[in-house]
Scaffold this motif. Structure first.
Motif, mmCIF file in Angstrom:
data_model
loop_
_atom_site.group_PDB
_atom_site.id
_atom_site.type_symbol
_atom_site.label_atom_id
_atom_site.label_comp_id
_atom_site.label_asym_id
_atom_site.label_seq_id
_atom_site.Cartn_x
_atom_site.Cartn_y
_atom_site.Cartn_z
ATOM 1 N N GLU A 153 36.765 33.503 41.838
ATOM 2 C CA GLU A 153 36.540 33.061 40.462
ATOM 3 C C GLU A 153 35.602 34.039 39.758
ATOM 4 O O GLU A 153 34.685 34.582 40.377
ATOM 5 N N PRO A 154 35.803 34.257 38.459
ATOM 6 C CA PRO A 154 34.926 35.190 37.755
ATOM 7 C C PRO A 154 33.591 34.565 37.389
ATOM 8 O O PRO A 154 33.471 33.350 37.266
ATOM 9 N N PHE A 202 30.531 35.113 34.297
ATOM 10 C CA PHE A 202 30.606 35.528 32.898
ATOM 11 C C PHE A 202 29.266 36.087 32.440
ATOM 12 O O PHE A 202 28.206 35.582 32.809
ATOM 13 N N ARG A 247 31.899 36.577 25.748
ATOM 14 C CA ARG A 247 31.718 36.315 27.180
ATOM 15 C C ARG A 247 32.647 37.244 27.951
ATOM 16 O O ARG A 247 33.866 37.201 27.770
ATOM 17 N N ALA A 303 34.254 38.439 31.390
ATOM 18 C CA ALA A 303 34.581 37.961 32.735
ATOM 19 C C ALA A 303 34.423 39.096 33.742
ATOM 20 O O ALA A 303 34.915 40.204 33.517
ATOM 21 N N ARG A 335 34.363 40.043 38.102
ATOM 22 C CA ARG A 335 34.503 39.706 39.529
ATOM 23 C C ARG A 335 33.788 40.795 40.320
ATOM 24 O O ARG A 335 34.190 41.949 40.269
ATOM 25 N N GLU A 368 40.445 37.442 30.773
ATOM 26 C CA GLU A 368 39.694 36.195 30.736
ATOM 27 C C GLU A 368 38.436 36.261 29.869
ATOM 28 O O GLU A 368 37.674 35.291 29.821
ATOM 29 N N SER A 369 38.198 37.385 29.223
ATOM 30 C CA SER A 369 37.033 37.516 28.341
ATOM 31 C C SER A 369 37.356 37.003 26.945
ATOM 32 O O SER A 369 38.517 37.013 26.510
#
Length: 255
Positions: free
Chosen positions: A5-6, A8, A19, A21, A23, A71-72
């Motif tokens: 899961e990332p 932030f 935000r 993301a 990893r 995902e950002s």
């Protein structure tokens, strides 16, 4: 291998806050940092392959999505090379405690070179650069210079031009803001010295970033410590198994 899961990271203030993301895989050795391409994300083929290699090799590996990518958060048409560089610098400042290997694909090659230059200028060393079809100055050399007069007039009038993409069903929104900011970040008018080993991987069938552009970049880099691998049948993606093997080998040889 299940994906982690990332986390932030908040970058910017006020209306520009977003935000990002990230990893981050713990491990040893110089941390490897993935910088993706224009409208790509950290779950793309090459980034995922490097993450799998890092997990198997016990290497530290960081990947992230620029603002308005993956995902950002963020609005794509608000973003520029400068804002995506700010995202990269924030990730480096938060997650990297020793000299990194920056791996930049296409636009990420430009971001990697800008970040490496700024780190070197500030006394923070880099372990190395691996650049895949690096698109330095692409907003000027590969977009603006290729536009027709009608396309330039439309961009100047409307502030945005939507260009069909080979990699997504919807067109790329190219903004005048992106072009003008790109000019402030152009690097190919003078020598570039990130003060570290550099390995460029370039396909000779790449129509997005032609290998002549990579040769132009090569001419701006120090001869010492710089290697270019030309792949005669390689396209822009360089995501075939044999291309991935070359990428992993180029990263692994920098210690």
């Amino acid at each position: 291998m299940p994906d982690m899961e990332p986390s932030f990271l908040t970058v910017g203030t006020g209306d520009t806050q977003r935000r990002i993301a990230v990893r981050a895989r713990p491990g040893s050795g110089p941390p490897v940092v993935w910088l993706g391409g224009f409208r790509s994300d950290m779950k793309a083929t090459k980034a995922t392959a490097l993450d799998q290699w890092a997990a198997q090799a016990g290497r530290a590996f960081v990947r992230f999505d620029y603002a308005a990518h993956g995902e950002s958060s963020g609005t794509f048409t608000d973003c520029t090379i400068s804002s995506w560089l700010e995202d990269a610098q924030a990730v480096l400042g938060t997650h990297i405690g020793e000299p990194p290997i920056l791996v930049g694909s296409s636009m990420g090659g430009w971001i990697a070179c800008l970040a490496a230059r700024d780190r070197a200028a500030g006394g923070a060393p880099n372990a190395g650069l691996v650049l895949i079809a690096p698109a330095l100055d692409f907003t000027e050399d590969l977009i603006w210079e290729r536009l027709t007069e009608a396309g330039r007039a439309m961009l100047m009038r409307d502030g945005v031009l939507r260009r069909p993409s080979h990699y997504a069903p919807e067109p790329d929104p190219l903004t005048l803001k992106l072009i003008e900011d790109g000019r402030r970040n152009c690097m190919l008018g003078s020598p570039i010295d990130p003060a570290c080993p550099i390995h460029i991987l370039q396909g000779m069938r790449d129509t997005d970033v032609p290998y002549a552009h990579a040769l132009k970049i090569l001419g701006r880099l120090p001869a010492e410590g710089t290697v270019m691998t030309l792949i005669a049948d390689g396209d822009h993606r360089l995501s075939r198994p044999q291309d991935i093997a070359r990428l992993v080998a180029a990263v692994a040889e920098i210690t």
